[in-house]
Design a protein around this motif. Structure first.
Motif, short mmCIF file in Angstrom:
data_model
loop_
_atom_site.label_atom_id
_atom_site.label_comp_id
_atom_site.label_asym_id
_atom_site.label_seq_id
_atom_site.Cartn_x
_atom_site.Cartn_y
_atom_site.Cartn_z
N TYR A 237 0.81 -1.22 0.00
CA TYR A 237 0.00 0.00 0.00
C TYR A 237 0.85 1.27 0.00
CZ TYR A 237 0.89 -0.26 5.06
OH TYR A 237 1.49 -0.35 6.29
N VAL A 238 2.18 1.12 -0.02
CA VAL A 238 3.09 2.27 -0.10
C VAL A 238 4.05 2.05 -1.26
CG1 VAL A 238 4.83 3.65 1.07
CG2 VAL A 238 2.99 2.60 2.41
N ASP A 239 4.10 3.01 -2.16
CA ASP A 239 5.09 2.96 -3.24
C ASP A 239 6.39 3.59 -2.75
OD1 ASP A 239 3.45 1.75 -5.15
OD2 ASP A 239 2.55 3.67 -5.69
N ALA A 240 7.49 2.86 -2.83
CA ALA A 240 8.77 3.36 -2.35
C ALA A 240 9.83 3.16 -3.42
CB ALA A 240 9.19 2.65 -1.07
N LEU A 241 10.70 4.15 -3.56
CA LEU A 241 11.77 4.08 -4.56
C LEU A 241 12.93 4.94 -4.10
CD1 LEU A 241 12.52 2.98 -7.41
CD2 LEU A 241 11.64 5.14 -8.33
N ALA A 242 14.16 4.46 -4.32
CA ALA A 242 15.36 5.22 -3.97
C ALA A 242 15.84 6.02 -5.17
CB ALA A 242 16.46 4.29 -3.49
N GLY A 243 16.33 7.23 -4.92
CA GLY A 243 16.83 8.10 -5.96
C GLY A 243 18.32 7.96 -6.16
N ASP A 244 18.89 8.88 -6.89
CA ASP A 244 20.31 8.87 -7.19
C ASP A 244 21.09 9.67 -6.15
OD1 ASP A 244 20.00 7.38 -9.53
OD2 ASP A 244 19.58 9.18 -10.71
N PRO A 245 22.38 9.35 -5.95
CA PRO A 245 23.23 10.16 -5.07
C PRO A 245 23.53 11.51 -5.72
CG PRO A 245 24.54 8.50 -6.19
CD PRO A 245 23.11 8.22 -6.55
N LEU A 246 24.33 12.32 -5.05
CA LEU A 246 24.63 13.66 -5.56
C LEU A 246 25.41 13.61 -6.86
CD1 LEU A 246 25.61 15.50 -2.25
CD2 LEU A 246 23.35 15.29 -3.31
N GLY A 247 26.33 12.66 -6.99
CA GLY A 247 27.06 12.48 -8.23
C GLY A 247 27.97 13.64 -8.56
N THR A 248 27.93 14.07 -9.81
CA THR A 248 28.80 15.15 -10.28
C THR A 248 27.97 16.35 -10.73
OG1 THR A 248 28.84 14.15 -12.49
CG2 THR A 248 30.62 13.56 -10.98
N ASP A 249 26.81 16.53 -10.14
CA ASP A 249 25.96 17.66 -10.50
C ASP A 249 26.73 18.98 -10.41
OD1 ASP A 249 23.86 19.89 -9.84
OD2 ASP A 249 22.68 18.24 -10.67
N SER A 250 26.53 19.85 -11.39
CA SER A 250 27.30 21.09 -11.46
C SER A 250 27.06 22.01 -10.27
CB SER A 250 26.98 21.84 -12.77
OG SER A 250 25.60 22.17 -12.81
N ARG A 251 25.94 21.83 -9.57
CA ARG A 251 25.69 22.69 -8.41
C ARG A 251 26.68 22.43 -7.28
NH1 ARG A 251 19.27 21.69 -8.80
NH2 ARG A 251 20.15 19.83 -9.80
N LEU A 252 27.28 21.26 -7.27
CA LEU A 252 28.32 21.00 -6.27
C LEU A 252 29.52 21.93 -6.48
CD1 LEU A 252 28.29 17.10 -6.15
CD2 LEU A 252 27.41 18.67 -4.42
N LEU A 253 29.75 22.34 -7.71
CA LEU A 253 30.86 23.26 -7.97
C LEU A 253 30.64 24.59 -7.29
CD1 LEU A 253 31.45 22.53 -11.77
CD2 LEU A 253 32.52 21.44 -9.79
N ASP A 254 29.38 25.00 -7.15
CA ASP A 254 29.08 26.23 -6.43
C ASP A 254 29.53 26.13 -4.97
OD1 ASP A 254 27.89 27.20 -8.73
OD2 ASP A 254 25.86 26.63 -8.10
N VAL A 255 29.27 24.96 -4.38
CA VAL A 255 29.65 24.75 -2.98
C VAL A 255 31.17 24.69 -2.85
CG1 VAL A 255 29.21 23.38 -0.91
CG2 VAL A 255 27.54 23.38 -2.79
N PHE A 256 31.83 23.94 -3.74
CA PHE A 256 33.29 23.87 -3.70
C PHE A 256 33.91 25.26 -3.85
CE2 PHE A 256 32.88 19.38 -5.54
CZ PHE A 256 33.02 18.79 -4.29
#
Length: 412
Positions: A237-256
């Protein structure tokens, strides 16, 4: 568009002779290591200065090796962490490696050390998008359906790090139409993912979105997907699914880029008020003190030095029984610590019953009382050690567990 004063703008002429070292954890899975190198290349394009990658363990180059190579071509390096939160790698292991290089290269190389990735608006936006992608796969919308999100981090023995996971989960909840957002962990501490998922089932949400809060797609993210799939099968009765990790998304470059700018301008902020090495936190009283932090880092280095290749246990240790650290800072070296180090190593090699790793250490904070030798996990520090004493440390302490009492400087 970047402005001259923004963190993502190229450095001004005053910092032309400058490089960045992006430090990742390291993995037996080369795909994860390549992700760190890809992020380094992206950051180099963003900052328009050289950016190299290095690793704490399991991959090459090591931090000290990479810094030594950079010392030949630049006079200033900023170390930027890939670590998501401030646990032992950020507080102990990277600073220890940096101090080794500082002791060796002296005035030749200026090294600034940045903070961990931490909690940043760009990361919240990235997590929001990761959740939206899973919602789309499940065919639900948070505006009309009860969508619960589970933010699953690795888990740490550092309460400060674990606390930040809960803060990040709360900030992901604020201002968004999720039914709830829960923080959980894949190991080391509680609550763990299986427990959190079963607890959520009582609230009967329409969907559960599990976000693995990790950079690389490795063993732990696979474990998150496996547990999520088991939960989905057990609760129809509950649909559950795992997503992707952070990976190499360009927004991480903003943090770095922000962390780089903070380090080079001396504005790094750490959570010292809740650091287990600085204040008494309930349950962690024995960790207080810089010396304990240092020995913990040395022990961790030794623990990973000779590990077996175990694909399904990313942190399995095959460590020696003892780790011996010999201070090779200037005052101890002048007093003969190099000879003590070699004598300890030779005596250990000659022994049939000595299970110890013997390494150099930067300053142990006992200048004038050296050469200093620290034996971990026993927490025994020996002072004013000479070559003859080195033989006794091996034959008595390391072989038979008997402390050489007349040269004990302090015990932890």
């Amino acid at each position: 568009m970047s402005t001259p004063d923004s963190p993502t703008a190229p450095p001004d002429a005053a910092f032309d002779d400058e490089a960045v070292l992006l430090v990742g954890h390291g993995s037996r899975r080369e795909k994860s290591n390549e992700q760190v190198r890809e992020l380094a290349a992206g950051l180099e394009s963003r900052l328009e200065i050289p950016v190299d990658a290095a690793f704490l363990e399991l991959a090459e180059p090591a931090i000290d090796e990479a810094l030594a190579e950079l010392a030949a071509v630049t006079s200033r390096v900023t170390v930027v962490h890939c670590s998501l939160f401030a646990a032992s790698h950020v507080k102990n292991d990277v600073p220890l490696a940096v101090e080794h290089v500082r002791a060796e290269h002296g005035q030749e190389l200026e090294i600034d050390v940045g903070a961990h990735l931490g909690i940043h608006p760009a990361i919240l936006d990235l997590l929001d998008d990761r959740a939206a992608a899973v919602e789309s796969d499940l065919g639900v919308e948070r505006a009309t359906d009860d969508v619960a999100v589970v933010l699953c981090a690795r888990g740490s023995s550092d309460p400060d790090s674990n606390g930040d996971v809960h803060k990040l989960a709360r900030l992901l909840y604020e201002g968004r139409e999720f039914d709830r957002v829960e923080a959980t962990f894949v190991g080391v501490t509680d609550p763990q993912l299986e427990e959190t998922l079963h607890g959520l089932s009582k609230h009967r949400p329409d969907a559960v979105v599990v976000l693995p809060y990790m950079l690389g797609d490795g063993v732990l993210t696979g474990r998150v997907r496996e547990w999520t799939a088991e939960f989905d099968a057990e609760y129809p009765y509950v649909d559950a699914l795992a997503g992707d990790p952070l990976g190499t998304d360009s927004r991480l470059l903003d943090v770095f880029a922000d962390r780089w700018q903070e380090a080079r301008t001396g504005s790094v902020k750490m959570s010292c008020d809740t650091c287990k090495y600085k204040v008494d936190l309930s349950g962690y009283e024995e960790d207080v003190g810089g010396a304990r932090a240092l020995l913990r880092a040395l022990s961790h280095q030794a623990a990973h030095a000779d590990r077996d290749s175990v694909d399904d246990e990313p942190h399995a240790h095959d460590a020696p029984a003892k780790h011996v650290a010999v201070c090779t800072n200037r005052s101890c070296t002048d007093a003969g610590s190099s000879a003590v180090l070699e004598r300890l190593r030779q005596a250990a090699r000659d022994s049939e019953h000595c299970d110890a790793r013997i390494t150099r250490s930067s300053c142990l904070g006992r200048c004038g009382d050296g050469p200093m030798v620290a034996v971990y996990p026993d927490g025994i520090w020996y002072g004013d050690v000479d070559a003859t004493d080195a033989d006794r440390i091996v034959s008595s302490h390391l072989e038979r567990g008997r402390i050489v009492s007349d040269i004990v400087d302090q015990t932890l």
